[in-house]
Write a protein that holds these residues in place. Structure first.
Motif, PDB file in Angstrom:
ATOM      1  N   HIS A   1       4.067   2.986   5.451  1.00 54.62           N
ATOM      2  CA  HIS A   1       3.074   3.692   4.636  1.00 54.62           C
ATOM      3  C   HIS A   1       3.548   3.916   3.197  1.00 54.62           C
ATOM      4  O   HIS A   1       2.734   4.192   2.324  1.00 54.62           O
ATOM      5  CB  HIS A   1       2.709   5.022   5.284  1.00 54.62           C
ATOM      6  CG  HIS A   1       1.777   4.865   6.455  1.00 54.62           C
ATOM      7  ND1 HIS A   1       0.504   4.354   6.321  1.00 54.62           N
ATOM      8  CD2 HIS A   1       1.937   5.120   7.770  1.00 54.62           C
ATOM      9  CE1 HIS A   1      -0.083   4.325   7.505  1.00 54.62           C
ATOM     10  NE2 HIS A   1       0.771   4.769   8.403  1.00 54.62           N
ATOM     11  N   LYS A   2       4.851   3.806   2.961  1.00 54.65           N
ATOM     12  CA  LYS A   2       5.345   3.908   1.585  1.00 54.65           C
ATOM     13  C   LYS A   2       5.014   2.649   0.785  1.00 54.65           C
ATOM     14  O   LYS A   2       4.826   2.719  -0.430  1.00 54.65           O
ATOM     15  CB  LYS A   2       6.864   4.124   1.592  1.00 54.65           C
ATOM     16  CG  LYS A   2       7.316   5.407   2.259  1.00 54.65           C
ATOM     17  CD  LYS A   2       8.837   5.478   2.287  1.00 54.65           C
ATOM     18  CE  LYS A   2       9.318   6.710   3.050  1.00 54.65           C
ATOM     19  NZ  LYS A   2      10.800   6.741   3.162  1.00 54.65           N
ATOM     20  N   LEU A   3       4.959   1.522   1.491  1.00 59.31           N
ATOM     21  CA  LEU A   3       4.762   0.243   0.814  1.00 59.31           C
ATOM     22  C   LEU A   3       3.336  -0.270   0.911  1.00 59.31           C
ATOM     23  O   LEU A   3       2.889  -1.014   0.042  1.00 59.31           O
ATOM     24  CB  LEU A   3       5.721  -0.799   1.409  1.00 59.31           C
ATOM     25  CG  LEU A   3       7.210  -0.478   1.268  1.00 59.31           C
ATOM     26  CD1 LEU A   3       8.042  -1.487   2.039  1.00 59.31           C
ATOM     27  CD2 LEU A   3       7.620  -0.447  -0.193  1.00 59.31           C
ATOM     28  N   PHE A   4       2.615   0.125   1.966  1.00 58.29           N
ATOM     29  CA  PHE A   4       1.235  -0.333   2.160  1.00 58.29           C
ATOM     30  C   PHE A   4       0.341   0.908   2.252  1.00 58.29           C
ATOM     31  O   PHE A   4      -0.047   1.346   3.339  1.00 58.29           O
ATOM     32  CB  PHE A   4       1.124  -1.208   3.406  1.00 58.29           C
ATOM     33  CG  PHE A   4       1.832  -2.522   3.266  1.00 58.29           C
ATOM     34  CD1 PHE A   4       1.169  -3.640   2.790  1.00 58.29           C
ATOM     35  CD2 PHE A   4       3.175  -2.644   3.571  1.00 58.29           C
ATOM     36  CE1 PHE A   4       1.816  -4.853   2.631  1.00 58.29           C
ATOM     37  CE2 PHE A   4       3.834  -3.851   3.413  1.00 58.29           C
ATOM     38  CZ  PHE A   4       3.157  -4.952   2.945  1.00 58.29           C
ATOM     39  N   LYS A   5       0.033   1.444   1.088  1.00 62.00           N
ATOM     40  CA  LYS A   5      -0.686   2.719   1.025  1.00 62.00           C
ATOM     41  C   LYS A   5      -2.192   2.580   1.132  1.00 62.00           C
ATOM     42  O   LYS A   5      -2.896   3.571   1.275  1.00 62.00           O
ATOM     43  CB  LYS A   5      -0.334   3.434  -0.285  1.00 62.00           C
ATOM     44  CG  LYS A   5       1.138   3.824  -0.385  1.00 62.00           C
ATOM     45  CD  LYS A   5       1.451   4.515  -1.706  1.00 62.00           C
ATOM     46  CE  LYS A   5       2.923   4.895  -1.767  1.00 62.00           C
ATOM     47  NZ  LYS A   5       3.271   5.542  -3.045  1.00 62.00           N
TER      48      LYS A   5
ATOM     49  N   ARG B   1      -2.366  -0.069 -10.252  1.00 59.69           N
ATOM     50  CA  ARG B   1      -1.199  -0.810 -10.728  1.00 59.69           C
ATOM     51  C   ARG B   1       0.131  -0.260 -10.216  1.00 59.69           C
ATOM     52  O   ARG B   1       1.134  -0.947 -10.263  1.00 59.69           O
ATOM     53  CB  ARG B   1      -1.168  -0.797 -12.257  1.00 59.69           C
ATOM     54  CG  ARG B   1      -2.338  -1.496 -12.911  1.00 59.69           C
ATOM     55  CD  ARG B   1      -2.161  -1.590 -14.417  1.00 59.69           C
ATOM     56  NE  ARG B   1      -2.000  -0.282 -15.027  1.00 59.69           N
ATOM     57  CZ  ARG B   1      -3.006   0.486 -15.418  1.00 59.69           C
ATOM     58  NH1 ARG B   1      -4.260   0.077 -15.236  1.00 59.69           N
ATOM     59  NH2 ARG B   1      -2.786   1.671 -15.972  1.00 59.69           N
ATOM     60  N   GLN B   2       0.161   0.971  -9.760  1.00 65.18           N
ATOM     61  CA  GLN B   2       1.424   1.584  -9.380  1.00 65.18           C
ATOM     62  C   GLN B   2       2.033   0.915  -8.141  1.00 65.18           C
ATOM     63  O   GLN B   2       1.319   0.327  -7.330  1.00 65.18           O
ATOM     64  CB  GLN B   2       1.224   3.090  -9.117  1.00 65.18           C
ATOM     65  CG  GLN B   2       1.145   3.931 -10.386  1.00 65.18           C
ATOM     66  CD  GLN B   2      -0.095   3.662 -11.215  1.00 65.18           C
ATOM     67  OE1 GLN B   2      -1.111   3.247 -10.676  1.00 65.18           O
ATOM     68  NE2 GLN B   2      -0.022   3.892 -12.517  1.00 65.18           N
ATOM     69  N   SER B   3       3.350   1.025  -8.022  1.00 63.84           N
ATOM     70  CA  SER B   3       4.048   0.378  -6.910  1.00 63.84           C
ATOM     71  C   SER B   3       3.712   1.067  -5.593  1.00 63.84           C
ATOM     72  O   SER B   3       3.389   2.259  -5.560  1.00 63.84           O
ATOM     73  CB  SER B   3       5.565   0.431  -7.141  1.00 63.84           C
ATOM     74  OG  SER B   3       6.012   1.773  -7.177  1.00 63.84           O
ATOM     75  N   GLY B   4       3.822   0.324  -4.521  1.00 61.32           N
ATOM     76  CA  GLY B   4       3.551   0.862  -3.193  1.00 61.32           C
ATOM     77  C   GLY B   4       2.112   0.716  -2.761  1.00 61.32           C
ATOM     78  O   GLY B   4       1.794   0.913  -1.581  1.00 61.32           O
ATOM     79  N   TYR B   5       1.215   0.357  -3.678  1.00 59.87           N
ATOM     80  CA  TYR B   5      -0.197   0.249  -3.338  1.00 59.87           C
ATOM     81  C   TYR B   5      -0.547  -1.179  -2.927  1.00 59.87           C
ATOM     82  O   TYR B   5      -1.456  -1.806  -3.467  1.00 59.87           O
ATOM     83  CB  TYR B   5      -1.065   0.726  -4.498  1.00 59.87           C
ATOM     84  CG  TYR B   5      -1.123   2.226  -4.585  1.00 59.87           C
ATOM     85  CD1 TYR B   5      -2.144   2.932  -3.964  1.00 59.87           C
ATOM     86  CD2 TYR B   5      -0.137   2.937  -5.236  1.00 59.87           C
ATOM     87  CE1 TYR B   5      -2.189   4.320  -4.019  1.00 59.87           C
ATOM     88  CE2 TYR B   5      -0.160   4.323  -5.302  1.00 59.87           C
ATOM     89  CZ  TYR B   5      -1.197   5.004  -4.691  1.00 59.87           C
ATOM     90  OH  TYR B   5      -1.236   6.369  -4.733  1.00 59.87           O
ATOM     91  N   ASN B   6       0.221  -1.668  -1.948  1.00 56.90           N
ATOM     92  CA  ASN B   6      -0.125  -2.932  -1.316  1.00 56.90           C
ATOM     93  C   ASN B   6      -1.172  -2.662  -0.237  1.00 56.90           C
ATOM     94  O   ASN B   6      -1.362  -1.531   0.197  1.00 56.90           O
ATOM     95  CB  ASN B   6       1.128  -3.576  -0.731  1.00 56.90           C
ATOM     96  CG  ASN B   6       2.155  -3.897  -1.793  1.00 56.90           C
ATOM     97  OD1 ASN B   6       1.943  -4.730  -2.661  1.00 56.90           O
ATOM     98  ND2 ASN B   6       3.285  -3.192  -1.758  1.00 56.90           N
ATOM     99  N   LEU B   7      -1.850  -3.715   0.218  1.00 57.38           N
ATOM    100  CA  LEU B   7      -3.005  -3.541   1.088  1.00 57.38           C
ATOM    101  C   LEU B   7      -2.744  -4.064   2.495  1.00 57.38           C
ATOM    102  O   LEU B   7      -2.019  -5.055   2.672  1.00 57.38           O
ATOM    103  CB  LEU B   7      -4.226  -4.271   0.524  1.00 57.38           C
ATOM    104  CG  LEU B   7      -4.792  -3.788  -0.817  1.00 57.38           C
ATOM    105  CD1 LEU B   7      -4.002  -4.362  -1.987  1.00 57.38           C
ATOM    106  CD2 LEU B   7      -6.258  -4.199  -0.959  1.00 57.38           C
TER     107      LEU B   7
END
Length: 811
Positions: free
Chosen positions: A449-453, A61-67
């Protein structure tokens, strides 16, 4: 005389027939046809790593863990992402509805309100009904007797005050023998009286100067009093207007206040209540919008002519996002991620030469529609719109979606600008792209990499085992059901498995590029229907593959015919010194085929080293350069331990006029050099592929099946002699999935495939001469190929030394 290689050694290096094509047996499948197979329950086959990463990325759920989904085209990334995300989205709550409303304090900054899912339309309907009720009640109040009596009373009261004051002035003027008269222009003049009648001009001229002076002074006094009284009357009129305005507002408040009470009780959210209070206050302040229908229609027409928004528009609701139809969180796929499609826009309309807008023209983008859920984008399409990529990063970092019109920012449109209130963002973005795009963003974009971890990597292959056989059969069942194809027999399934191994180029693996498989399913089913049968079998699969090849192999056939007629010179019989057949793979669209090329080498005394003619003519790539430098290292390490290498040589691919790259021909070029140096001919019936390192070890290459089949086709066209064949690296045996006709020819002894690990093994097959081992003195036996090469190099060294001595003597 030279020492010959035994036939036993030659035969030992042949690839066993059973390893040329690892056949899948129909008995691997328990079913007779795919009708008996259970449909596939999982979303994808053979992508355990990707499935695990996807599950993690979608649930954290945390921010930045887009795929970012990475993999070659055709591996099912998009299909799986759509299926998996919708599955998870259905278990999530439906997000809030959103609407924009008028900001009564700052009209250029519309406010945004949120509502539980599916209720924003109810609110819109209530506000529309409220507006209709307000209009009716306000008109009813202002048309009522009570209002009119109160209004007359106020007017009469102030008129009486004005009359009393005016009477006092008139009485005082009469005391001074003057009367007051109103002119048509509204001007008030003083007229002197004599015996109660206006003094004429002749009578005035007959008066004495003292009387004239007295009249003038009295007239001036009265005029001053009139001016003062006029000011007092203006104040009275202003007070009357204010009291009437207050009466109107009180009447409007009385008419509308009760209409707002149910809404204020129903909507307890502080922001909605603030809006309703502001709405009511503005209605009361602008009661004249509703007072008379005729006046209102005239006002609307005037606004239209002036290009200004309708006054009543401010009391509407712009439903921005309505999630009433959703069952779970949204999962939006945006195929055209332009700036406006992504982030929404403010529309404008022309009116008499100008552009105008209002808060009802604010339109949502994909981010708004996917807010509270998932947004799927193709990375290539997104990056082709750089503005979209930059704004997406900023939006993800700030957690707020702003709507801004780019033409307005750049001064391209003269318009009344709006700055809508941003909407909080809660979204999971899923990008789908190739490995090249992923690496490019990783290297060049520090925010990536900060936004799509979460990297979700899709493989192009999976293990070949019974479990995957059954899942593959279930996949075929699913696809046939979806597309209305005929069922596939288990022999057809076995043929499909073989084709899958052929695609990935490995007997132990299956391809995960299901796009190619679905294409074959459709075409095999078509040919079965054409044949009038109800079930697809292995023959229809082979027919579909043959038809695919026929549609694409025009160039292949043209080149083969040129070789057959001798225009492109490739020998497949006889022996030649310094000449060998190399193998290359040509790619035209999605069709790849092998083609033999004649490679020749010339060696002569000198110290120039190996000259790559392709490099000198800029027709050679960097990897090919590297392969040739490795050849120099191998030759120096083998033959220049006790002497310098006095070698000059030229190498070329004959009759090639396009770029050549790759190192798969490096061993082939080395064989040609060794033949030229030893003056031992190479069998032209044998073609070679494989790269080499500085130790003379043969390394694996790609496209081994296409290369073998390409040379076989040429030999077959010219005529098979039983001596023809191909030498391949030993490591490539596991990649063999040759066509059945090649396997049959090998089985019958008309064609041969050898496997080698070293240059020594390869040159022995090509020449039939023993390569030779280094003796205790560091040399090679004279009757071996390496002994012949070493002797030639020694003669070349002596010759080079003599030439240098002559040159030195002349100096």
């Amino acid at each position: 005389m030279v020492k010959r290689v035994s036939q036993q050694t030659m035969d030992a290096r042949k690839v066993p027939v059973h390893l040329l094509r690892l056949m899948t047996q129909p008995e691997e499948f328990a079913c007779e046809t795919t009708r008996e197979v259970e449909p596939l329950r999982e979303g994808i086959i053979g992508q355990d790593r990707a499935v695990k990463a996807m599950d993690f990325g979608l649930k954290v759920r945390q921010s930045g863990y887009n795929l970012f989904l990475v993999g070659p085209s055709g591996t099912g990334k998009t299909t799986y992402a759509r299926t998996k995300i919708r599955e998870i989205a259905n278990s999530k709550p439906v997000p809030l509805d959103w609407c924009y409303v008028y900001n009564f304090d700052r009209p250029d900054c519309p406010n945004v309100l949120s509502f539980p899912a599916g209720t924003v339309r109810i609110f819109e309907g209530q506000i529309d009904e409220l507006l209709r009720d307000v209009e009716r009640e306000v008109r009813k109040v202002f048309a009522g007797d009570d209002y009119e009596k109160h209004r007359r009373f106020v007017i009469q009261n102030y008129e009486n005050k004005a009359k009393d004051i005016w009477k006092q002035v008139e009485d005082h003027a009469r005391e001074l023998n003057f009367s007051l008269e109103r002119m048509p222009q509204g001007e008030i003049v003083t007229v002197p009286l004599q015996f109660g009648k206006p003094l004429s001009k002749e009578e005035y001229n007959q008066l004495s100067e003292s009387l004239k002076k007295e009249i003038a002074e009295k007239g001036k006094q009265i005029e001053n009093e009139v001016s003062e009284i006029s000011r007092q009357i203006q104040l009275i009129e202003k007070e009357m207007e204010q009291e009437i305005a207050q009466l109107n507002k009180d009447s409007a408040r009385y008419a509308v206040h009760h209409l707002f009470l149910p809404l204020l009780e129903n909507y307890t959210d502080e922001k909605i209540q603030r809006y309703l209070y502001a709405y009511e206050t503005d209605l009361i302040e602008n009661y004249h919008f509703f007072k008379e229908a005729e006046d209102n229609e005239k006002s609307q027409m005037a606004q239209l002519l002036q290009g200004t928004p309708n006054n009543l528009t401010r009391y509407k609701v712009n439903v921005f996002v309505d999630n009433k139809e959703l069952r779970g969180a949204p999962a939006i796929i945006e195929n055209n991620p332009t700036y406006y499609n992504m982030f929404g826009k403010i529309e404008y309309k022309g009116s008499f030469g100008t552009m105008m807008t209002d808060f009802t023209m604010i339109k949502p983008g994909a981010l708004h529609l996917a807010n509270g859920g998932y947004l799927i984008l193709q990375a290539g399409e997104l990056l082709s719109n750089p503005l979209s990529w930059n704004v997406l990063k900023r939006t993800l970092k700030t957690g707020r979606i702003r709507i801004e019109n780019i033409p307005e920012e750049r001064g391209l449109v003269a318009s009344a600008g709006l700055k809508p209130e941003p909407i909080p963002l809660n979204i999971k973005v899923v990008l789908i792209g190739t490995p090249d795009l992923y690496e490019l963003l990783s290297e060049l974009d520090e925010d990536f990499h900060k936004l799509f971890k979460v990297k979700v990597e899709f493989d192009t292959e999976m293990n070949k085992n019974s479990a995957h056989y059954q899942k593959f059969a279930a996949f075929v069942r699913n696809y046939c059901d979806e597309q209305g194809l005929l069922p596939f027999s288990r022999s057809a399934l076995a043929a499909l498995i073989d084709y899958s191994s052929r695609l990935v180029g490995d007997q132990r693996k299956l391809s995960t590029r299901f796009h190619e498989m679905t294409r074959l399913l459709v075409e095999a089913s078509y040919w079965a229907e054409e044949a009038g049968v109800a079930i697809v079998d292995a023959g229809h699969v082979r027919q579909a593959l043959d038809e695919q090849e026929y549609r694409s192999n025009r160039v292949d056939e043209k080149l083969r015919s040129l070789i057959e007629e001798g225009t492109i010179m490739v020998d497949v019989t006889g022996e030649k010194v310094g000449q060998i057949n190399g193998l290359a793979v040509l790619q035209i669209g999605n069709y790849a085929f092998g083609q033999p090329h004649r490679i020749t080498a010339q060696t002569f005394t000198g110290r120039q080293g190996i000259i790559n003619i392709e490099r000198e003519t800029a027709l050679s790539g960097q990897i090919h350069h590297k392969g040739l430098l490795i050849l120099s290292g191998y030759l120096a390490g083998l033959f220049a331990q006790d002497k310098p290498l006095p070698l000059s040589a030229s190498l070329t691919f004959e009759q090639t006029y396009s770029m050549i790259d790759g190192d798969s021909a490096s061993s082939t070029e080395l064989y040609a050099l060794l033949s030229s140096l030893s003056d031992i001919p190479i069998k032209q019936a044998i073609a070679v592929t494989g790269s080499v390192n500085q130790w003379g070890e043969i390394q694996p290459i790609g496209g081994v099946n296409e290369k073998i089949e390409g040379f076989f086709a040429v030999c077959e066209a010219v005529g098979l002699t039983g001596e023809q064949g191909v030498i391949i690296p030993r490591q490539n045996v596991k990649n063999l999935m040759l066509r059945q006709e090649v396997v049959d020819a090998v089985k019958q002894g008309f064609f041969h495939i050898w496997q080698v690990s070293t240059i020594e093994e390869g040159i022995e097959i090509l020449t039939g001469v023993v390569a030779g081992d280094r003796d205790e003195f560091g040399g090679f036996p004279d009757d071996t190929l390496f002994g012949r090469v070493n002797a030639r190099l020694e003669r070349m060294s002596d010759g080079a030394n003599k030439i240098e001595e002559v040159i030195d003597a002349k100096r």
